[in-house]
Design a protein around this motif. Structure first.
Motif, mmCIF file in Angstrom:
data_model
loop_
_atom_site.group_PDB
_atom_site.id
_atom_site.type_symbol
_atom_site.label_atom_id
_atom_site.label_comp_id
_atom_site.label_asym_id
_atom_site.label_seq_id
_atom_site.Cartn_x
_atom_site.Cartn_y
_atom_site.Cartn_z
ATOM 1 N N ALA A 1 -15.352 10.330 -5.318
ATOM 2 C CA ALA A 1 -14.229 11.255 -5.456
ATOM 3 C C ALA A 1 -13.659 11.630 -4.093
ATOM 4 C CB ALA A 1 -14.666 12.512 -6.220
ATOM 5 N N PHE A 2 -14.537 11.903 -3.124
ATOM 6 C CA PHE A 2 -14.051 12.242 -1.778
ATOM 7 C C PHE A 2 -13.334 11.060 -1.140
ATOM 8 C CE2 PHE A 2 -16.918 15.924 -2.048
ATOM 9 C CZ PHE A 2 -16.058 16.901 -1.578
ATOM 10 N N PHE A 3 -13.818 9.847 -1.396
ATOM 11 C CA PHE A 3 -13.137 8.671 -0.853
ATOM 12 C C PHE A 3 -11.761 8.493 -1.493
ATOM 13 C CE2 PHE A 3 -11.888 4.223 -1.058
ATOM 14 C CZ PHE A 3 -11.760 3.963 0.300
ATOM 15 N N ILE A 4 -11.677 8.618 -2.810
ATOM 16 C CA ILE A 4 -10.389 8.482 -3.504
ATOM 17 C C ILE A 4 -9.396 9.500 -2.957
ATOM 18 C CG2 ILE A 4 -9.229 8.824 -5.732
ATOM 19 C CD1 ILE A 4 -11.871 7.716 -7.032
ATOM 20 N N SER A 5 -9.848 10.737 -2.825
ATOM 21 C CA SER A 5 -8.995 11.797 -2.313
ATOM 22 C C SER A 5 -8.564 11.510 -0.879
ATOM 23 C CB SER A 5 -9.745 13.127 -2.384
ATOM 24 O OG SER A 5 -8.995 14.160 -1.806
ATOM 25 N N ALA A 6 -9.507 11.127 -0.038
ATOM 26 C CA ALA A 6 -9.194 10.848 1.365
ATOM 27 C C ALA A 6 -8.260 9.652 1.496
ATOM 28 C CB ALA A 6 -10.482 10.601 2.156
ATOM 29 N N ALA A 7 -8.490 8.610 0.692
ATOM 30 C CA ALA A 7 -7.635 7.422 0.768
ATOM 31 C C ALA A 7 -6.208 7.766 0.369
ATOM 32 C CB ALA A 7 -8.193 6.308 -0.119
ATOM 33 N N ARG A 8 -6.039 8.552 -0.691
ATOM 34 C CA ARG A 8 -4.689 8.947 -1.121
ATOM 35 C C ARG A 8 -3.980 9.703 -0.022
ATOM 36 N NH1 ARG A 8 -0.214 9.584 -1.262
ATOM 37 N NH2 ARG A 8 1.102 10.458 -2.874
ATOM 38 N N ASN A 9 -4.705 10.573 0.632
ATOM 39 C CA ASN A 9 -4.104 11.389 1.676
ATOM 40 C C ASN A 9 -3.868 10.596 2.955
ATOM 41 O OD1 ASN A 9 -4.289 13.478 -0.187
ATOM 42 N ND2 ASN A 9 -6.218 14.227 0.634
ATOM 43 N N ALA A 10 -4.692 9.576 3.220
ATOM 44 C CA ALA A 10 -4.626 8.856 4.488
ATOM 45 C C ALA A 10 -3.710 7.637 4.480
ATOM 46 C CB ALA A 10 -6.033 8.416 4.906
ATOM 47 N N VAL A 11 -3.547 6.969 3.351
ATOM 48 C CA VAL A 11 -2.790 5.707 3.336
ATOM 49 C C VAL A 11 -1.400 5.852 3.956
ATOM 50 C CG1 VAL A 11 -1.653 4.039 1.797
ATOM 51 C CG2 VAL A 11 -4.093 4.477 1.583
ATOM 52 N N PRO A 12 -0.592 6.818 3.554
ATOM 53 C CA PRO A 12 0.736 6.921 4.181
ATOM 54 C C PRO A 12 0.660 7.164 5.692
ATOM 55 C CG PRO A 12 0.661 8.224 2.169
ATOM 56 C CD PRO A 12 -0.744 7.786 2.460
ATOM 57 N N LEU A 13 -0.284 7.993 6.123
ATOM 58 C CA LEU A 13 -0.432 8.280 7.549
ATOM 59 C C LEU A 13 -0.899 7.047 8.324
ATOM 60 C CD1 LEU A 13 -2.191 11.748 7.264
ATOM 61 C CD2 LEU A 13 0.213 11.294 7.767
ATOM 62 N N LEU A 14 -1.859 6.322 7.757
ATOM 63 C CA LEU A 14 -2.363 5.118 8.423
ATOM 64 C C LEU A 14 -1.290 4.037 8.501
ATOM 65 C CD1 LEU A 14 -5.945 4.960 6.887
ATOM 66 C CD2 LEU A 14 -5.319 5.580 9.229
ATOM 67 N N ALA A 15 -0.516 3.883 7.446
ATOM 68 C CA ALA A 15 0.569 2.890 7.466
ATOM 69 C C ALA A 15 1.591 3.244 8.544
ATOM 70 C CB ALA A 15 1.243 2.814 6.103
ATOM 71 N N GLU A 16 1.928 4.518 8.641
ATOM 72 C CA GLU A 16 2.864 4.973 9.671
ATOM 73 C C GLU A 16 2.300 4.711 11.072
ATOM 74 O OE1 GLU A 16 4.368 9.308 11.085
ATOM 75 O OE2 GLU A 16 4.550 8.892 8.930
ATOM 76 N N GLU A 17 1.016 4.963 11.254
ATOM 77 C CA GLU A 17 0.387 4.736 12.556
ATOM 78 C C GLU A 17 0.344 3.248 12.906
ATOM 79 O OE1 GLU A 17 -1.725 5.828 16.164
ATOM 80 O OE2 GLU A 17 -0.175 6.671 14.878
ATOM 81 N N VAL A 18 0.038 2.398 11.936
ATOM 82 C CA VAL A 18 0.023 0.951 12.182
ATOM 83 C C VAL A 18 1.411 0.503 12.628
ATOM 84 C CG1 VAL A 18 -0.129 -1.310 11.050
ATOM 85 C CG2 VAL A 18 -1.925 0.396 10.680
ATOM 86 N N LEU B 1 0.824 -1.206 0.000
ATOM 87 C CA LEU B 1 0.000 0.000 0.000
ATOM 88 C C LEU B 1 0.864 1.264 0.000
ATOM 89 C CD1 LEU B 1 -2.811 -0.987 2.515
ATOM 90 C CD2 LEU B 1 -3.066 -0.594 0.059
ATOM 91 N N VAL B 2 1.923 1.252 0.799
ATOM 92 C CA VAL B 2 2.825 2.403 0.860
ATOM 93 C C VAL B 2 3.515 2.593 -0.494
ATOM 94 C CG1 VAL B 2 4.949 3.288 1.924
ATOM 95 C CG2 VAL B 2 3.139 2.315 3.349
ATOM 96 N N ALA B 3 3.924 1.490 -1.133
ATOM 97 C CA ALA B 3 4.562 1.579 -2.447
ATOM 98 C C ALA B 3 3.588 2.120 -3.494
ATOM 99 C CB ALA B 3 5.098 0.211 -2.864
ATOM 100 N N LEU B 4 2.334 1.686 -3.447
ATOM 101 C CA LEU B 4 1.332 2.198 -4.375
ATOM 102 C C LEU B 4 1.143 3.702 -4.182
ATOM 103 C CD1 LEU B 4 -1.357 -0.630 -4.224
ATOM 104 C CD2 LEU B 4 0.039 -0.010 -6.208
ATOM 105 N N ALA B 5 1.059 4.132 -2.937
ATOM 106 C CA ALA B 5 0.897 5.563 -2.649
ATOM 107 C C ALA B 5 2.121 6.348 -3.116
ATOM 108 C CB ALA B 5 0.657 5.779 -1.156
#
Length: 138
Positions: A96-113, A20-24
């Motif tokens: 569109a809001f989900f796509i935008s939010a997911a792009r912005n959140a994936v790196p942060l969520l991975a870091e938090e995990v 997921l991080v690589a995709l982002a």
């Protein structure tokens, strides 16, 4: 409409997290923003002509979107005209809001995990040391 079944609570592996991080990292850099364009319809009714996601903040270009550069668009959930895109279920803005939010959140969520996993591992190590010390009479 039947609601989808909830996801099984299976832990995400480090490999899945890394993917997921690589995709982002490979995608257009974030943050991403939702853009819409309204087209005047008969009798004052407005309808969306375009709902899209872009790496450029809507107010950054100074003019109404989509007059900004089309090359800045990273995803379109609704497009009417010669290059039609239509999800069919009418959830263009939501998607569109989900796509935008997911792009912005994936790196942060991975870091938090990863941060929480490290804390959990530290705690488990402390508990193991305490149990070992207790068994050894220390």
């Amino acid at each position: 409409m039947t609601e989808p079944a909830p996801l099984d609570p299976v832990p995400v592996t480090e490999e899945e997290l890394a993917e997921l991080v690589a995709l982002a990292a490979a995608a257009t850099p974030g943050p991403w923003y939702v853009h819409t364009s309204a087209d005047e319809r008969s009798e004052g009714e407005q309808a969306e002509d375009v709902v899209a996601v872009s790496a450029v903040r809507p107010t950054q270009r100074g003019g109404p979107w989509p007059e900004s550069d089309p090359a800045e668009v990273v995803a379109v959930t609704l497009g009417r005209g010669p290059h039609r895109a239509d999800g069919g279920d009418g959830r263009w803005k939501e998607n569109a809001f989900f796509i935008s939010a997911a792009r912005n959140a994936v790196p942060l969520l991975a870091e938090e995990v990863r941060r929480l996993r490290a804390l959990l591992a530290e705690r488990e190590q402390r508990e193991q040391r305490a149990q070992s010390a207790e068994r050894n009479g220390s």
